[in-house]
Design a protein around this motif. Sequence first.
Motif, short mmCIF file in Angstrom:
data_model
loop_
_atom_site.label_atom_id
_atom_site.label_comp_id
_atom_site.label_asym_id
_atom_site.label_seq_id
_atom_site.Cartn_x
_atom_site.Cartn_y
_atom_site.Cartn_z
N THR A 113 0.84 -1.21 0.00
CA THR A 113 0.00 0.00 0.00
C THR A 113 0.87 1.25 0.00
O THR A 113 0.54 2.24 -0.65
CB THR A 113 -0.95 0.03 1.21
N LEU A 132 -6.39 -1.12 -1.49
CA LEU A 132 -5.29 -1.11 -0.53
C LEU A 132 -5.67 -1.88 0.72
O LEU A 132 -6.66 -1.54 1.38
CB LEU A 132 -4.93 0.34 -0.16
N ARG A 133 -4.88 -2.91 1.06
CA ARG A 133 -5.19 -3.75 2.22
C ARG A 133 -4.07 -3.68 3.27
O ARG A 133 -2.93 -3.98 2.97
CB ARG A 133 -5.36 -5.20 1.75
N ILE A 135 -3.04 -0.81 5.67
CA ILE A 135 -2.33 0.43 5.37
C ILE A 135 -1.05 0.59 6.19
O ILE A 135 -1.05 0.43 7.41
CB ILE A 135 -3.25 1.64 5.61
N ILE A 260 -10.14 0.96 0.78
CA ILE A 260 -9.17 0.60 1.81
C ILE A 260 -9.76 -0.52 2.67
O ILE A 260 -10.91 -0.42 3.12
CB ILE A 260 -8.84 1.83 2.69
N HIS A 262 -8.92 -3.01 6.05
CA HIS A 262 -8.00 -3.13 7.19
C HIS A 262 -8.64 -3.99 8.28
O HIS A 262 -9.79 -3.77 8.65
CB HIS A 262 -7.68 -1.74 7.76
N ALA A 274 -4.94 3.69 8.92
CA ALA A 274 -5.94 3.56 7.85
C ALA A 274 -7.08 4.56 8.06
O ALA A 274 -7.58 5.17 7.11
CB ALA A 274 -6.48 2.13 7.82
N LYS A 278 -8.16 7.62 5.58
CA LYS A 278 -9.53 7.76 5.06
C LYS A 278 -10.09 9.15 5.35
O LYS A 278 -10.78 9.75 4.50
CB LYS A 278 -10.43 6.69 5.69
N ALA A 284 -12.04 7.98 -0.94
CA ALA A 284 -11.71 6.65 -0.40
C ALA A 284 -12.84 6.15 0.50
O ALA A 284 -13.53 6.93 1.16
CB ALA A 284 -10.42 6.71 0.39
N LEU A 286 -13.39 3.11 3.57
CA LEU A 286 -12.65 2.24 4.49
C LEU A 286 -13.55 1.12 4.96
O LEU A 286 -14.62 1.36 5.52
CB LEU A 286 -12.15 3.05 5.69
#
Length: 323
Positions: A113, A132-133, A135, A260, A262, A274, A278, A284, A286
């Motif tokens: 990420t 994105l995993r 962060i 995103i 997480h 994360a 966000k 984005a 989350l």
Amino acid sequence: MPRPLFPKLSPYDQQVLDVGEHQVYVEQSGNRRGIPVLYLHGGPGAGSSEDHRRYFDPQKYRIIIFDQRGCGRSTPHASIADNTTWDLVDDIEEIRQALAVKQWIVAGGSWGTTLAMVYGIKHAEQVLGFILRGIFLGTPAEVQWLYSHHGAAAIYPDYYQDFLAPLQPHIHQEPVKAYEQLLQSDNELARFQAAKAWTLWEDRISTLHPNHHAIETPEQVHSAVAMANIENHYFINHCFLEADYILNHLDNISHIPAIIIHGRYDMVCQLQKAYQLKQRWQNATLNIIPDAGHSGFETGIINAFCQASDKMAAFLKEQSTDK
């Protein structure tokens, strides 16, 4: 029912790109005419997995994966020479041009990420979207959380003692710096033991449920040497980024859609980062996974990632139709 990974598939193209003193492995799978997506693995130094291809529907996506400098199938193995964040950003752009990709989705996990966002900040016009995993913003505070006595060590004191064990009699030093001495030692046995302990610490705390992973086979030790050497090199050098680089340059990419993901119980990369990202990224979303840690292959993370890749494909299709 949670979504599983997409079915196993083999690459339709594999090649090696010469980038200075490094040879970088690159592969493509899925639909040759699909949406280009680049997946960036973690570490730095972890190398890619065949299961990374399986986050994406092979009917919809042209899936591009590469092993970053010094790890996986890239050579020279475990090399830290000419191996910086900015070298990797240049490699990504060279891959894009070599594969004649105009624009692509950039996805990644953990360190992936960081690299995805840094690449996007420099080359925003080439990025269609981000997935994105886990962060990681590449800051010294995050490294301190992972390796000092006052972060994840407070949750896993027993595993942390195993992490510290190779450092005797240098236990009084900053662990990351002490490990640098061991990993660069002339004593081959000491280097291997240090690499195994460094890598095992992160492996053990990556999943919500107990992880009994061991590093025993020659292949596992080989991978651990790359992971430990390259990760330590990056962290000693603050990931080759200015302080708060990503957040300070987020305006460059905040117009680009991002999903995103997480795990709430991520002990490697803090959820707080994360959430902070966000709050400052206008486009984005989350998705906090309630029953997951850091690993990209826990059930909840797999489910969320596969859903995200489908959602991003649908969104981009809708956008192209609107035009």
